[in-house]
Design an enzyme around this catalytic site. Structure first.
Site, PDB file in Angstrom:
ATOM      1  N   ASN A  90       0.805  -1.219   0.000  1.00  0.00           N
ATOM      2  CA  ASN A  90       0.000   0.000   0.000  1.00  0.00           C
ATOM      3  C   ASN A  90       0.842   1.276   0.000  1.00  0.00           C
ATOM      4  O   ASN A  90       0.349   2.339  -0.359  1.00  0.00           O
ATOM      5  CB  ASN A  90      -0.920  -0.017   1.233  1.00  0.00           C
ATOM      6  CG  ASN A  90      -1.597   1.312   1.482  1.00  0.00           C
ATOM      7  OD1 ASN A  90      -2.454   1.740   0.713  1.00  0.00           O
ATOM      8  ND2 ASN A  90      -1.192   1.993   2.558  1.00  0.00           N
ATOM      9  N   SER A 142      -4.113   2.841  -8.750  1.00  0.00           N
ATOM     10  CA  SER A 142      -4.934   4.053  -8.710  1.00  0.00           C
ATOM     11  C   SER A 142      -5.685   4.192 -10.022  1.00  0.00           C
ATOM     12  O   SER A 142      -5.242   3.687 -11.065  1.00  0.00           O
ATOM     13  CB  SER A 142      -4.050   5.291  -8.502  1.00  0.00           C
ATOM     14  OG  SER A 142      -4.775   6.484  -8.745  1.00  0.00           O
ATOM     15  N   TYR A 155       3.495   9.718 -11.145  1.00  0.00           N
ATOM     16  CA  TYR A 155       2.557   8.925 -10.341  1.00  0.00           C
ATOM     17  C   TYR A 155       1.773   7.948 -11.216  1.00  0.00           C
ATOM     18  O   TYR A 155       1.627   6.769 -10.890  1.00  0.00           O
ATOM     19  CB  TYR A 155       1.605   9.876  -9.610  1.00  0.00           C
ATOM     20  CG  TYR A 155       0.628   9.189  -8.684  1.00  0.00           C
ATOM     21  CD1 TYR A 155       1.050   8.642  -7.477  1.00  0.00           C
ATOM     22  CD2 TYR A 155      -0.720   9.106  -9.018  1.00  0.00           C
ATOM     23  CE1 TYR A 155       0.155   8.026  -6.610  1.00  0.00           C
ATOM     24  CE2 TYR A 155      -1.629   8.493  -8.160  1.00  0.00           C
ATOM     25  CZ  TYR A 155      -1.184   7.955  -6.966  1.00  0.00           C
ATOM     26  OH  TYR A 155      -2.080   7.338  -6.111  1.00  0.00           O
ATOM     27  N   SER A 158       3.916   5.051 -12.299  1.00  0.00           N
ATOM     28  CA  SER A 158       4.142   4.082 -11.215  1.00  0.00           C
ATOM     29  C   SER A 158       2.906   3.226 -10.972  1.00  0.00           C
ATOM     30  O   SER A 158       3.007   2.013 -10.780  1.00  0.00           O
ATOM     31  CB  SER A 158       4.546   4.818  -9.925  1.00  0.00           C
ATOM     32  OG  SER A 158       3.460   5.517  -9.343  1.00  0.00           O
ATOM     33  N   LYS A 159       1.736   3.838 -11.012  1.00  0.00           N
ATOM     34  CA  LYS A 159       0.513   3.095 -10.724  1.00  0.00           C
ATOM     35  C   LYS A 159       0.114   2.180 -11.884  1.00  0.00           C
ATOM     36  O   LYS A 159      -0.475   1.113 -11.673  1.00  0.00           O
ATOM     37  CB  LYS A 159      -0.625   4.059 -10.372  1.00  0.00           C
ATOM     38  CG  LYS A 159      -0.399   4.816  -9.063  1.00  0.00           C
ATOM     39  CD  LYS A 159      -0.238   3.855  -7.890  1.00  0.00           C
ATOM     40  CE  LYS A 159      -0.110   4.569  -6.564  1.00  0.00           C
ATOM     41  NZ  LYS A 159      -0.017   3.632  -5.417  1.00  0.00           N
ATOM     42  N   ILE A 188     -10.394   9.434  -3.232  1.00  0.00           N
ATOM     43  CA  ILE A 188     -10.626   9.023  -1.848  1.00  0.00           C
ATOM     44  C   ILE A 188     -10.335  10.194  -0.928  1.00  0.00           C
ATOM     45  O   ILE A 188      -9.266  10.813  -0.999  1.00  0.00           O
ATOM     46  CB  ILE A 188      -9.728   7.827  -1.460  1.00  0.00           C
ATOM     47  CG1 ILE A 188      -9.899   6.682  -2.474  1.00  0.00           C
ATOM     48  CG2 ILE A 188     -10.048   7.361  -0.048  1.00  0.00           C
ATOM     49  CD1 ILE A 188     -11.293   6.117  -2.569  1.00  0.00           C
TER      50      ILE A 188
END
Length: 246
Positions: A90, A142, A155, A158-159, A188
């Site tokens: 996580n 994500s 980001y 990476s996701k 979220i």
């Protein structure tokens, strides 16, 4: 009904909003959880204190980018508990900027924290899982890894990489009875984004069919499902938890 009774789980990034919700939910369902943290020691101590009353949690300060440290964490876990049933990768960070303004340092930091940490821990976690002929790995991706987003090329990369890794490991280890799935959260509501102007929050929510932001508990519930026997025939999948956004 406790869905994880007697299971041994490692949850990385366990002191953050999503991570701590996963830790608490797993403990409530009978698991013993070892969670890692890097910078949020105060949050980690608070969470440990709350849950140590039940003797169901341990915390480790660790830089997951350090492969030797991750190897030692797995070795200590197996030495003490003789098994590892669940790994939840996580831990992750965000360092947003447009590509022309993005520094090499912030590109590397996001890739190494979000990707290398998952590789390092999974590489050693699967050793006892293979010996047990059973294991469960959950990787946190994500919605941005599926759709991309302006100003988040590091980001998003990476996701998206996490999804590719998940599908590959599922095929690689399925014959060993080790499952590997990913969760792709949408918007979220956490402390990380509570500082955003209300106009931006409203714009996000207006694009969500369920007309609300998700909560850390929504992700914890999804993690519980994938960690439990309720999802025993699911591997190599991406569970989209985004209220219909994607």
């Amino acid at each position: 009904m406790k869905l994880l009774n007697g299971k041994i789980a490692i949850v990385t990034g366990g002191s953050g909003d999503i991570g701590s919700s996963i830790v608490k939910t797993f403990v409530q369902h009978g698991a013993f959880v070892i969670f890692t943290f890097l910078s949020s020691k105060q949050k980690a101590d608070k969470l440990s204190f709350e849950l140590k009353l039940k003797n169901f949690v341990e915390s480790y300060h660790i830089d997951l980018k350090n492969i030797d440290a991750t190897k030692l964490l797995i070795e200590k876990t197996i030495e003490k508990y003789r098994r590892l049933d669940i790994l939840v990768n996580n831990a992750g960070i965000i360092k947003d900027n447009f590509l022309l303004r993005m520094s090499e340092h912030n590109w590397d930091k996001v890739i190494k924290t979000n990707i290398y940490s998952m590789f390092n821990l999974t590489k050693y976690a699967i050793i006892p899982m293979i010996k047990q002929r059973k294991g469960n790995i959950i990787n946190m991706s994500s919605v941005i890894g599926c759709t991309g987003n302006s100003g988040q090329s590091n980001y998003s990369t990476s996701k998206a990489g996490i999804i590719g890794f998940t599908k590959s490991i599922a095929k690689e280890l399925g014959s060993k009875n080790i499952r590997c799935n990913a969760i792709a959260p949408g918007y979220i509501y956490t402390k990380m984004n509570e500082h955003l102007p209300n106009t931006i929050k409203t714009n996000f929510i207006n694009h969500i069919p369920l007309n609300r932001a998700g909560t850390p508990q929504d992700i914890a519930n999804s993690s519980l499902f994938l960690a439990s026997e309720l999802s025993d025939y699911i591997t190599g999948s991406v569970l989209h938890v985004n209220g219909g956004l994607f």
